[in-house]
Design a protein around this motif. Structure first.
Motif, short mmCIF file in Angstrom:
data_model
loop_
_atom_site.label_atom_id
_atom_site.label_comp_id
_atom_site.label_asym_id
_atom_site.label_seq_id
_atom_site.Cartn_x
_atom_site.Cartn_y
_atom_site.Cartn_z
N ARG A 561 7.25 65.73 32.40
CA ARG A 561 6.96 64.29 32.28
C ARG A 561 6.20 63.80 33.51
O ARG A 561 5.25 63.04 33.44
CB ARG A 561 8.24 63.47 32.15
N GLN A 562 6.65 64.29 34.67
CA GLN A 562 5.99 63.85 35.91
C GLN A 562 4.59 64.44 36.03
O GLN A 562 3.65 63.78 36.44
CB GLN A 562 6.83 64.24 37.12
N LEU A 563 4.46 65.68 35.63
CA LEU A 563 3.15 66.32 35.72
C LEU A 563 2.14 65.62 34.80
O LEU A 563 0.98 65.46 35.15
CB LEU A 563 3.26 67.80 35.34
N GLU A 564 2.62 65.18 33.67
CA GLU A 564 1.74 64.50 32.71
C GLU A 564 1.12 63.23 33.30
O GLU A 564 0.12 62.73 32.82
CB GLU A 564 2.51 64.10 31.44
N ARG A 565 1.77 62.69 34.32
CA ARG A 565 1.25 61.45 34.92
C ARG A 565 0.52 61.71 36.24
O ARG A 565 0.19 60.79 36.96
CB ARG A 565 2.40 60.47 35.17
N CYS A 566 0.34 62.95 36.60
CA CYS A 566 -0.38 63.23 37.83
C CYS A 566 -1.87 62.98 37.63
O CYS A 566 -2.37 63.09 36.53
CB CYS A 566 -0.19 64.69 38.25
N ARG A 567 -2.54 62.68 38.71
CA ARG A 567 -3.98 62.42 38.57
C ARG A 567 -4.76 63.70 38.47
O ARG A 567 -5.82 63.75 37.87
CB ARG A 567 -4.47 61.59 39.74
N SER A 568 -4.28 64.75 39.10
CA SER A 568 -4.93 66.06 38.98
C SER A 568 -3.89 67.08 38.56
O SER A 568 -3.48 67.89 39.37
CB SER A 568 -5.54 66.48 40.31
N PRO A 569 -3.44 66.99 37.32
CA PRO A 569 -2.30 67.81 36.92
C PRO A 569 -2.63 69.30 36.82
O PRO A 569 -1.74 70.11 36.69
CB PRO A 569 -1.94 67.25 35.54
N LEU A 570 -3.89 69.65 36.88
CA LEU A 570 -4.27 71.02 36.52
C LEU A 570 -4.22 72.01 37.67
O LEU A 570 -4.32 73.21 37.46
CB LEU A 570 -5.67 71.03 35.90
N THR A 571 -4.13 71.51 38.88
CA THR A 571 -4.06 72.44 40.01
C THR A 571 -2.98 72.00 40.98
O THR A 571 -2.67 70.81 41.08
CB THR A 571 -5.39 72.47 40.80
N CYS A 572 -2.46 72.95 41.73
CA CYS A 572 -1.52 72.61 42.79
C CYS A 572 -2.36 72.19 44.00
O CYS A 572 -3.58 72.35 43.98
CB CYS A 572 -0.62 73.80 43.10
N PRO A 573 -1.73 71.65 45.05
CA PRO A 573 -2.55 71.19 46.18
C PRO A 573 -3.35 72.30 46.86
O PRO A 573 -4.27 72.02 47.62
CB PRO A 573 -1.51 70.60 47.15
N HIS A 574 -3.01 73.55 46.60
CA HIS A 574 -3.81 74.64 47.15
C HIS A 574 -4.98 74.99 46.25
O HIS A 574 -5.76 75.88 46.57
CB HIS A 574 -2.96 75.90 47.35
N GLY A 575 -5.05 74.35 45.08
CA GLY A 575 -6.18 74.61 44.19
C GLY A 575 -5.89 75.66 43.12
O GLY A 575 -6.77 76.01 42.34
N ARG A 576 -4.67 76.19 43.12
CA ARG A 576 -4.36 77.16 42.06
C ARG A 576 -3.96 76.42 40.79
O ARG A 576 -3.46 75.31 40.84
CB ARG A 576 -3.20 78.07 42.51
N PRO A 577 -4.17 77.05 39.63
CA PRO A 577 -3.83 76.34 38.39
C PRO A 577 -2.32 76.12 38.25
O PRO A 577 -1.53 76.96 38.67
CB PRO A 577 -4.35 77.25 37.29
#
Ligand code: ADP
Ligand code: MG
Length: 595
Positions: A561-577
């Protein structure tokens, strides 16, 4: 040793060396002249690697009969009159060196006719001297043919690279100018065969397709943004479409191709947390600044410029690219069969599949959030108060829009991945990466809104570090304090931790501080916010659920649910998916239901 004055010929050759390094430099200078002459069509033909012959034909303004001689004189230009003009340059040339330099190291044949003349002029120049001249009938424009380049400079010839390399360098020059001037038609012929053409339609994307390849077309995002007098337009790649080097980041300032490490860095910075380390985007950007704000007279080849306000240009580039990227980020999908060779263990980003999915998302104009994106840099933050697109604070703030479709949790695999179902098929979510992303955005949002970090006070704990690390830690204490860590020096190499950010309430504070020190040891990229970024990312990593941790259904559902509301849900802060997707179609294909 006897001191003697060099002959004019040697002086000319030395000077020529600065401007004309290789066949590609000849092409560059002559294409620039054709563009300055207002040409609509420029035809370039080379034989071999250009040493034997380079011919450039244009339909520009031509050179007047009575000016042909002077055009080949050193420091002869129609584009600059006084030193003041240097700060108001709108042409590509201005030094008046190119024709003289090229002429001194080759044999030139030129036909030209200006609008004002009824007949044209043909000249032949050998090693800088006009050896033949006649009046001819010719269409308006100029045809210059440069033969036997460096025939009188054998040393220079030795420095040329292989034929393939020299040809590639020429092609690069031509495609660059074609991109900078999409309204001009370029044709390029190698040994009698056409190898490149643009249509002069004015569309940069058309030229990118012709110059770089058709697969670029669907992977480029349009960039358009203006910040203080600085206008940025062009295209930049979706994060999944990247390279291992920066060579495809192409920048133009006022129609001039330039090399600038700082601005190249601004482009990669804009992908912060969206690209893995060591990967670089592809970008073609036009930077337009008032001519008096840029000094182009830094280097004979004019490939470097100096900006009056380089920080402002940096910010403008970074913001423009960031906005485009955030607005265009799409969902990765699994492409079966690529598992072994695919770099991300089978996860391959596919914008086509993602855009289908995208239609079913209720994402409110995603570009709107560009500025509030995670990984905000200081430059971005400074502008926030005046940003009309900023999300308002306080109770009237709209609910954060969803950036992913609603996902239904199915279960957990290997105590590390969450399996979920969504409108387009199956989703596999890396629980650690997803949680890192969620925590990171929460941290950044709270921090941006309140400027403080909620703290968690501890019964004082001590941490011991090496003398070097102690110095490093001491240097960062004020910053750490801002981020919620109250740490005080206690004795040689010993520090007391009095509080940590609330995010870390359940974690071992000593381990967290040690990890931060280790991160800082790695050295930091340039940029004032680098240390802060690194620390925040580490805090989130430390606090995120680990791989190998069994989660309850509610915990998984909560995380999604929280991920669905992230602005960049597709990568972690290191840039990995954070997630990969397999569409129902792909599943059907794998099971042989459809082909
Ligand atoms: P610059 O471009 O710095 O002025 P160049 O040596 O490249 O110096 O050219 C000298 C002059 O010759 C130019 O200023 C221009 O007036 C004229 N010239 C050169 N090439 C062309 C062309 N293709 N069409 C029209 N004029 C040209
Ligand atoms: Mg020139």
């Amino acid at each position: 040793m006897k001191i003697q004055i060099l002959s004019d010929e040697v002086v000319a050759q030395i000077a020529a060396g600065e401007v004309v390094e290789r066949p590609a430099s000849v092409v560059k200078e002559m294409v620039e002249n054709a563009l300055d002459a207002g040409s609509r069509h420029i035809h370039i033909a080379i034989e071999g690697d250009g040493r034997r012959r380079i011919e450039i034909a244009d339909d520009g303004c031509g050179i007047r009969t009575d000016e042909v001689d002077v055009a080949f004189a050193r420091h002869a230009t129609s584009k600059l009159f006084s030193a003041d003009d240097l700060y108001n340059i709108r042409t590509l040339g201005f030094r008046g060196e190119a024709l003289a330099s090229i002429a001194s190291v080759s044999i030139i044949e030129m036909s030209t006719r200006s609008e004002l003349d009824t007949s044209g002029t043909h000249v032949r120049i050998e090693a800088g001297k006009i050896v033949r001249r006649r009046q001819i009938g010719a269409p308006r424009g100029t045809v210059i043919s440069v033969e036997n380049l460096f025939f009188n400079m054998p040393a220079r010839l030795k420095f040329l690279k292989s034929e393939t390399t020299e040809k590639r360098l020429i092609a690069t020059v031509i495609t660059r100018y074609a991109m900078a001037y999409p309204a001009v038609r370029f044709t390029f012929e190698q040994d009698g065969r056409e190898s490149f053409r643009t249509h002069g339609s004015g569309s940069l994307l058309d030229v990118i397709g012709a110059a770089l390849g058709l697969d670029y077309l669907k992977n480029m995002l349009e960039v358009e943004d203006t910040l203080d007098n600085i206008r940025i337009t062009g295209y930049t790649s979706v994060p999944s479409f990247n390279r291992t080097d920066r060579s495809r980041i192409t920048l133009f300032v006022n129609g001039r191709w330039i090399q600038d490490t700082s601005l190249t860095f601004a482009v990669t910075q804009a992908y912060h947390t969206l690209l893995m380390t060591g990967r670089y985007p592809i970008a073609v950007l036009m930077i337009d600044v008032p001519p008096h704000d840029v000094d182009v007279n830094v280097h004979p080849t004019k490939a470097e410029v100096r900006f009056r306000q380089s920080d402002a240009v940096f910010s403008a580039v970074q913001r423009a690219v960031r906005r485009a990227v955030i607005a265009g980020v799409q969902l990765p999908t699994i492409r079966p069969g690529l598992g072994q060779s695919g770099e991300r263990g089978g996860a391959v980003w596919s914008p086509e599949a993602a855009s289908q999915l995208h239609l079913s998302l209720d994402v409110a104009s995603p570009g709107q959030y560009a500025r509030h994106q995670t990984g905000i840099t200081e430059r971005d933050q400074q502008e926030q108060p005046t940003d009309p697109t900023a999300i308002p604070d306080g109770p009237e703030a709209p609910a954060v829009p969803r950036s992913l479709p609603m996902l239904r949790v199915v279960g957990q695999i290997a105590a590390s991945y969450i399996v979920a179902e969504g409108p387009a098929g199956m989703y596999l979510i890396d629980q650690h990466a997803a949680h890192e992303r969620v925590l990171y955005e929460q941290f950044m949002a709270d921090y941006a809104r309140t400027g403080v970090v909620a703290q968690y006070a501890l019964a004082a704990q001590t941490v011991q570090v090496s003398p070097e690390d102690a110095r490093l830690l001491e240097g960062h204490l004020p910053l750490l304090k801002e981020l919620g860590f109250e740490i005080e020096p206690f004795g040689p190499g010993v520090f007391v931790i009095r509080s940590v950010p609330a995010t870390l309430a359940n974690q071992d504070p000593v381990e967290a501080v040690a990890a931060i020190v280790q991160d800082l040891e790695q050295g930091l990229p340039p940029g004032q916010r680098a240390a802060e970024e690194r620390i925040i990312i580490r805090v989130c990593k430390q606090a995120a659920v680990k791989a190998g941790q069994i989660l309850s259904y509610e915990q998984m559902q909560g995380l999604i649910r929280q991920l669905e509301r992230c602005r960049s849900p597709l990568t972690c802060p290191h840039g990995r998916p954070t997630l990969i997707q397999m569409t129902a179609d792909q599943l059907a294909r794998e099971f042989g239901r459809i082909h």
